[in-house]
Write a protein that holds these residues in place. Structure first.
Motif, mmCIF file in Angstrom:
data_model
loop_
_atom_site.group_PDB
_atom_site.id
_atom_site.type_symbol
_atom_site.label_atom_id
_atom_site.label_comp_id
_atom_site.label_asym_id
_atom_site.label_seq_id
_atom_site.Cartn_x
_atom_site.Cartn_y
_atom_site.Cartn_z
ATOM 1 N N ALA A 109 92.969 -21.356 14.787
ATOM 2 C CA ALA A 109 92.312 -20.166 15.322
ATOM 3 C C ALA A 109 91.175 -20.569 16.236
ATOM 4 O O ALA A 109 90.650 -21.678 16.146
ATOM 5 C CB ALA A 109 91.786 -19.308 14.185
ATOM 6 N N VAL A 110 90.807 -19.665 17.099
ATOM 7 C CA VAL A 110 89.623 -19.831 17.933
ATOM 8 C C VAL A 110 88.666 -18.722 17.537
ATOM 9 O O VAL A 110 89.004 -17.539 17.628
ATOM 10 C CB VAL A 110 89.964 -19.736 19.433
ATOM 11 N N VAL A 111 87.511 -19.087 17.060
ATOM 12 C CA VAL A 111 86.530 -18.120 16.611
ATOM 13 C C VAL A 111 85.323 -18.186 17.546
ATOM 14 O O VAL A 111 84.847 -19.267 17.873
ATOM 15 C CB VAL A 111 86.101 -18.423 15.156
ATOM 16 N N LYS A 112 84.847 -17.056 17.950
ATOM 17 C CA LYS A 112 83.674 -16.970 18.823
ATOM 18 C C LYS A 112 83.885 -17.739 20.120
ATOM 19 O O LYS A 112 83.203 -18.697 20.423
ATOM 20 C CB LYS A 112 82.421 -17.481 18.108
ATOM 21 N N ALA A 113 84.867 -17.301 20.902
ATOM 22 C CA ALA A 113 85.204 -17.993 22.141
ATOM 23 C C ALA A 113 84.723 -17.263 23.389
ATOM 24 O O ALA A 113 84.543 -17.871 24.416
ATOM 25 C CB ALA A 113 86.712 -18.191 22.226
ATOM 26 N N ARG A 114 84.532 -15.936 23.311
ATOM 27 C CA ARG A 114 84.149 -15.149 24.487
ATOM 28 C C ARG A 114 82.727 -14.640 24.330
ATOM 29 O O ARG A 114 82.219 -14.506 23.224
ATOM 30 C CB ARG A 114 85.092 -13.955 24.633
ATOM 31 N N TYR A 115 82.096 -14.315 25.459
ATOM 32 C CA TYR A 115 80.739 -13.772 25.384
ATOM 33 C C TYR A 115 80.721 -12.488 24.561
ATOM 34 O O TYR A 115 79.758 -12.201 23.852
ATOM 35 C CB TYR A 115 80.155 -13.530 26.779
#
Length: 66
Positions: free
Chosen positions: A26-32
């Motif tokens: 998973a990718v967590v906290k990737a976008r502003y």
């Protein structure tokens, strides 16, 4: 424990998992937008930034924000 280690995990010092299951990717906290915070007071009102000027009088020797 899982014997599968990602290259990035090894580079940052992760050598083991806390549980024996395979886990998930998973990718967590990737976008502003993942980091947007709404300040809420005790009455449930959302604080809004309407201007950058401060309402406090400037202190002696300080320079204004630009």
């Amino acid at each position: 424990m899982a014997n599968r280690y990602d290259d990035l995990e090894r580079k940052v010092g992760i050598a083991e998992y806390a549980s024996p299951h395979d886990g998930f990717a998973a990718v967590v906290k990737a976008r502003y937008s993942d980091f947007i915070v709404h300040e809420v007071d005790l009455n449930g009102n959302i604080a809004r930034l309407d201007k950058l000027e401060t309402s406090a009088p400037a202190e002696a020797g300080s320079t204004p924000m630009q």
